[in-house]
Design an enzyme around this catalytic site. Structure first.
Site, short mmCIF file in Angstrom:
data_model
loop_
_atom_site.label_atom_id
_atom_site.label_comp_id
_atom_site.label_asym_id
_atom_site.label_seq_id
_atom_site.Cartn_x
_atom_site.Cartn_y
_atom_site.Cartn_z
N TRP A 153 0.74 -1.10 -0.51
CA TRP A 153 0.16 -0.03 -0.30
C TRP A 153 0.72 1.42 0.06
CZ3 TRP A 153 2.47 1.90 4.22
CH2 TRP A 153 2.45 0.70 5.21
N GLU A 252 10.97 -7.87 -3.18
CA GLU A 252 11.34 -6.56 -3.00
C GLU A 252 11.27 -5.96 -1.03
OE1 GLU A 252 11.45 -2.46 -1.92
OE2 GLU A 252 10.68 -2.44 -3.65
N CYS A 286 10.13 1.44 2.60
CA CYS A 286 11.21 0.70 2.42
C CYS A 286 12.37 0.91 2.27
CB CYS A 286 11.40 -0.54 1.41
SG CYS A 286 10.82 0.01 -0.52
#
Ligand code: NAD
Length: 483
Positions: A153, A252, A286
């Site tokens: 998200w 990932e 990330c």
């Protein structure tokens, strides 16, 4: 006021409003108000999507690369044309400020363009033969087959665009399962591909119970490729399943990016870049910088200035105010995770300089937070926060900073700021990560590979690698007839 679209799945070229397993609500994380309902796919509907992807694959794979390029670059143009509206919807369901949502959407269009171009460029290679009887040795990259794409998200347009762009450019059909908290962004992206002329069945879109869907799709015989972006824990589970069924896998995953700041760094530019980047997307990135390792000579000044800038950030509901610089966290679970992490701070685990608490009232807001002096072994310095929290630690020599930076199993992004050429060469080599940026924070451009090492996953997306990840290598070797 931005209208929230009616959420539907796409199965075999048909928009399907009714989930075989019911539906679930979607809420605005800034207000907790319900925006709509997201259908939940059933096993039977997944089988229909798999059959559609399997049937569509050979036709799409046989479509000339130049034609795939034409269709995908049209999709990129449509995404640019619709970017303003899509960004507004993204902010409603995800919370990020409008400028960030708009930038993400136009960047995704550039990504699709780059990957589409590769469909015209990747012609394979000829390898010199060893024997005069051999006429040719030809190595080509063939589309691998139906691809299952799982996206989270935090970048609800960019991450699906990376995967869809790579898969479709390479000639693969696919099923996309975006996050159930941000289904409208993915739906609007898929509409661009359909309106541009991607044939029915080539893209399918489903939502529902993530564990049920990934188990069903990864183990299905038709599936040839799995690509996942999300947490390390889930990535390990899906990777194990893919390995068991010999499906190609790209992951990932999480990160806990170190930032080494040398005494020679341009102080003002560095601290401004750190404050702006740390709180982008409320830290739910990330590659977010999270572990700041600062030369002792500038440490106190850095902590003070970073905290001051963090306190000035305008936090609020970005769906009603374009001046908001940091929105809410994506869901209640992220606020609970931040509170839990803050519970570990104190004593050897550092001192909260600013922030540290959830913001009272409606919405999943958490204060921009700076923690000074946590030990290298503290939870904050070893567990990915995935929120608006920065840990800052002083170092005495650069080798110590590198040792702390490299001490985790994560290895997605690492950053360094220094004006010393020697130090920048040393850090570029010594920092163990899939991506190292020196004197800036930008690691995601359409042309360059994006991926990590260790517990941050393997394989890369974007760049040429983002295309090649959806192909398999084939050798055709031809001898003279009768040789
Ligand atoms: P989560 O693991 O519950 O969900 C993250 C994403 O993974 C969601 O989109 C979810 O739908 C999906 N997912 C979960 N289980 C799945 C399964 N079995 N099969 C397929 N998909 C599945 O975590 P969360 O609280 O929503 O997010 C926080 C954590 O997720 C963070 O710690 C962070 O590491 C990770 N995350 C990473 C990224 C990234 O860009 N790498 C993005 C979002 C979340």
């Amino acid at each position: 006021m931005t209208a929230y679209p009616h959420i539907k799945m796409l199965i075999g070229g048909e928009w399907v409003a009714d989930g075989g397993d019911g539906s679930m609500p979607v809420a605005n994380p800034a207000t907790e108000a319900k925006l709509g309902d997201c259908p939940k796919v059933s096993a039977e509907q997944l089988d229909a999507a798999l059959a559609a992807a399997e049937e569509a694959f050979p036709k799409w794979a046989a479509t000339p690369g130049a034609e795939r390029h034409r269709i995908l670059s049209r999709a990129a143009d449509l995404l640019r044309e619709r970017a303003e509206g899509i960004a507004r919807v993204m902010t409603l369901e995800m919370g990020k400020p409008h400028a960030q949502a708009l930038g993400e959407t136009t960047n995704a269009a550039d990504l699709i363009d780059f990957l589409a171009e590769e469909a015209k460029r990747q012609g394979g290679r000829l390898v010199p033969v060893r024997s005069p009887n051999l006429l040719q040795q030809r190595v080509t990259q063939e589309p691998i087959g139906p691809a299952m794409l799982f996206t989270p998200w935090n970048f609800p347009i960019n991450l699906p665009a990376k995967k869809l762009g790579g898969a479709l450019a390479a000639g693969c059909s696919c099923i996309l399962k975006p996050a159930e908290t941000t289904p409208a962004s993915a739906q609007m992206l898929v509409e661009c591909f359909l309106d541009a002329g991607v044939p029915a069945g080539t893209i399918n879109l489903v939502y529902g119970d993530p564990a049920m869907i990934s188990q069903h799709l990864i183990t299905a015989p038709a599936t040839r490729k799995v690509s996942f972006t999300g947490s390390t824990a889930v990535g390990k589970q899906l990777g194990a399943l893919a390995a068991q069924h010999l499906k190609r896998f790209t992951a990932e995953l999480g990160g806990h990016a170190p930032v080494v700041i040398g005494e020679s760094a341009d102080f003002e530019r560095t601290v401004a870049a750190c404050a702006a980047t740390k709180f982008r997307n409320a830290g739910q990135v990330c590659v977010s910088p999270t572990r700041f390792l600062v030369a002792r000579g500038i440490y106190d000044k850095f902590v003070a200035e970073f905290a001051q800038r963090s306190e000035k950030l305008k936090v609020g509901d970005a769906s009603t105010d374009d001046a908001v610089e940091m929105g809410p966290l994506a869901h209640a679970g992220r606020v609970a995770a931040m509170q839990d992490l803050m519970g570990s701070v104190g004593g050897n685990e550092g001192e909260i300089v600013t922030g540290g608490s959830a913001i009272a009232g409606k919405g999943y807001f958490f204060q921009p937070t700076i923690v000074a002096g946590p030990s290298a072994q503290s939870r904050l310095m070893t567990e990915e926060p995935f929120g608006p929290v920065a840990g800052i630690v002083p170092y005495d020599d650069i080798e110590d900073a590198v040792q702390i930076a490299n001490s985790l199993r994560y290895g997605l992004a690492a950053y360094a700021f220094t004006a010393s050429l020697d130090e920048s060469h040393y850090l570029g080599k010594a920092l163990h990560a899939g991506m190292v940026a020196i004197n800036h924070f930008a690691v995601g451009s359409p042309e360059t590979p994006f991926g990590g090492v260790g517990d941050s996953g393997f394989g890369s997306e974007s760049g040429v690698e983002g295309y090649l990840g959806y192909t398999e290598t084939k050798l055709v070797t031809v001898a003279k007839a009768g040789a």
